[in-house]
Design a protein around this motif. Structure first.
Motif, PDB file in Angstrom:
ATOM      1  N   PRO A   1       0.796  -1.229   0.000  1.00 16.75           N
ATOM      2  CA  PRO A   1       0.000   0.000   0.000  1.00 16.75           C
ATOM      3  C   PRO A   1       0.830   1.280   0.000  1.00 16.75           C
ATOM      4  O   PRO A   1       0.514   2.218  -0.730  1.00 16.75           O
ATOM      5  CB  PRO A   1      -0.852  -0.121   1.266  1.00 16.75           C
ATOM      6  CG  PRO A   1      -0.966  -1.581   1.498  1.00 16.75           C
ATOM      7  CD  PRO A   1       0.350  -2.149   1.043  1.00 16.75           C
ATOM      8  N   ALA A   2       1.883   1.335   0.801  1.00 15.37           N
ATOM      9  CA  ALA A   2       2.696   2.550   0.876  1.00 15.37           C
ATOM     10  C   ALA A   2       3.350   2.852  -0.474  1.00 15.37           C
ATOM     11  O   ALA A   2       3.393   4.010  -0.900  1.00 15.37           O
ATOM     12  CB  ALA A   2       3.750   2.417   1.965  1.00 15.37           C
ATOM     13  N   GLN A   3       3.848   1.841  -1.151  1.00 13.94           N
ATOM     14  CA  GLN A   3       4.470   2.053  -2.464  1.00 13.94           C
ATOM     15  C   GLN A   3       3.449   2.514  -3.493  1.00 13.94           C
ATOM     16  O   GLN A   3       3.735   3.373  -4.321  1.00 13.94           O
ATOM     17  CB  GLN A   3       5.167   0.778  -2.945  1.00 13.94           C
ATOM     18  CG  GLN A   3       6.448   0.479  -2.217  1.00 13.94           C
ATOM     19  CD  GLN A   3       7.122  -0.769  -2.757  1.00 13.94           C
ATOM     20  OE1 GLN A   3       6.510  -1.584  -3.443  1.00 13.94           O
ATOM     21  NE2 GLN A   3       8.395  -0.912  -2.442  1.00 13.94           N
TER      22      GLN A   3
ATOM     23  N   GLY B   1      -8.565  -4.343   1.055  1.00 14.45           N
ATOM     24  CA  GLY B   1      -7.471  -3.660   0.380  1.00 14.45           C
ATOM     25  C   GLY B   1      -7.723  -2.171   0.259  1.00 14.45           C
ATOM     26  O   GLY B   1      -6.842  -1.347   0.528  1.00 14.45           O
ATOM     27  N   ARG B   2      -8.930  -1.818  -0.146  1.00 22.14           N
ATOM     28  CA  ARG B   2      -9.285  -0.405  -0.288  1.00 22.14           C
ATOM     29  C   ARG B   2      -9.248   0.301   1.067  1.00 22.14           C
ATOM     30  O   ARG B   2      -8.740   1.421   1.186  1.00 22.14           O
ATOM     31  CB  ARG B   2     -10.662  -0.300  -0.920  1.00 22.14           C
ATOM     32  CG  ARG B   2     -11.033   1.094  -1.314  1.00 22.14           C
ATOM     33  CD  ARG B   2     -12.217   1.055  -2.213  1.00 22.14           C
ATOM     34  NE  ARG B   2     -12.984   2.258  -2.038  1.00 22.14           N
ATOM     35  CZ  ARG B   2     -14.136   2.470  -2.609  1.00 22.14           C
ATOM     36  NH1 ARG B   2     -14.659   1.578  -3.385  1.00 22.14           N
ATOM     37  NH2 ARG B   2     -14.770   3.580  -2.405  1.00 22.14           N
ATOM     38  N   ASN B   3      -9.759  -0.363   2.095  1.00 17.74           N
ATOM     39  CA  ASN B   3      -9.742   0.225   3.434  1.00 17.74           C
ATOM     40  C   ASN B   3      -8.317   0.398   3.944  1.00 17.74           C
ATOM     41  O   ASN B   3      -8.019   1.375   4.635  1.00 17.74           O
ATOM     42  CB  ASN B   3     -10.569  -0.613   4.406  1.00 17.74           C
ATOM     43  CG  ASN B   3     -12.054  -0.503   4.133  1.00 17.74           C
ATOM     44  OD1 ASN B   3     -12.521   0.466   3.543  1.00 17.74           O
ATOM     45  ND2 ASN B   3     -12.800  -1.506   4.544  1.00 17.74           N
ATOM     46  N   ALA B   4      -7.426  -0.532   3.608  1.00 21.47           N
ATOM     47  CA  ALA B   4      -6.017  -0.410   4.022  1.00 21.47           C
ATOM     48  C   ALA B   4      -5.381   0.817   3.385  1.00 21.47           C
ATOM     49  O   ALA B   4      -4.638   1.557   4.046  1.00 21.47           O
ATOM     50  CB  ALA B   4      -5.236  -1.671   3.652  1.00 21.47           C
ATOM     51  N   LEU B   5      -5.669   1.057   2.107  1.00 24.86           N
ATOM     52  CA  LEU B   5      -5.122   2.246   1.445  1.00 24.86           C
ATOM     53  C   LEU B   5      -5.690   3.517   2.053  1.00 24.86           C
ATOM     54  O   LEU B   5      -4.962   4.482   2.287  1.00 24.86           O
ATOM     55  CB  LEU B   5      -5.403   2.211  -0.053  1.00 24.86           C
ATOM     56  CG  LEU B   5      -4.519   1.295  -0.878  1.00 24.86           C
ATOM     57  CD1 LEU B   5      -4.985   1.281  -2.327  1.00 24.86           C
ATOM     58  CD2 LEU B   5      -3.073   1.708  -0.806  1.00 24.86           C
ATOM     59  N   LYS B   6      -6.984   3.523   2.340  1.00 21.47           N
ATOM     60  CA  LYS B   6      -7.599   4.716   2.937  1.00 21.47           C
ATOM     61  C   LYS B   6      -7.055   4.968   4.340  1.00 21.47           C
ATOM     62  O   LYS B   6      -6.818   6.113   4.720  1.00 21.47           O
ATOM     63  CB  LYS B   6      -9.118   4.582   2.952  1.00 21.47           C
ATOM     64  CG  LYS B   6      -9.725   4.743   1.580  1.00 21.47           C
ATOM     65  CD  LYS B   6     -11.228   4.709   1.660  1.00 21.47           C
ATOM     66  CE  LYS B   6     -11.829   5.018   0.310  1.00 21.47           C
ATOM     67  NZ  LYS B   6     -13.291   5.129   0.363  1.00 21.47           N
TER      68      LYS B   6
END
Length: 122
Positions: free
Chosen positions: A6-8, A100-105
């Protein structure tokens, strides 16, 4: 880039807010669309000023083009996939699941300072 870290992905895409992410995902599904800003805000579920800031960031990064569409109240937005590089497909894969989307948010929220600006120390 095939990384799903996610960070990348956030760094590669230049994302600064959840609205940036949701707009980018919207345009990746609808790469050529004619909409007013109000319609776009309603589709992605953010208030108009936040959508305007996110649009400015995506336009400034060269990820979107915007043109007046004569005869309609909206503007045409075109996703510039050549500028998305190799990170767009992995970003979409991560965002295919709610987790996955929640992790990015969550990462985007974590990276913002209390004043609403990007915390560059991370």
């Amino acid at each position: 880039m095939q990384s799903t870290d996610p960070a990348q992905l956030v760094e590669a895409a230049g994302l600064r807010s959840a609205c940036d992410l949701d707009l980018l995902l919207f345009f990746s599904r609808h790469p050529r669309v004619v909409l007013s800003s109000e319609q776009l805000a309603a589709y992605v579920g953010y208030d108009l000023p936040e959508v305007a800031r996110a649009l400015d960031r995506l336009l400034g990064a060269g990820l979107l083009k915007r043109a007046l569409n004569h005869g309609t109240p909206g503007r045409m937005y075109v996703l510039e996939v050549d500028h998305a590089g190799a990170w767009l497909a992995p970003l979409r894969r991560v965002c295919e699941t709610p987790d996955g989307r929640n992790a990015l948010k969550a990462l985007l929220r974590e990276r913002r300072s209390p004043t609403g600006t990007l915390d560059r120390r991370r």
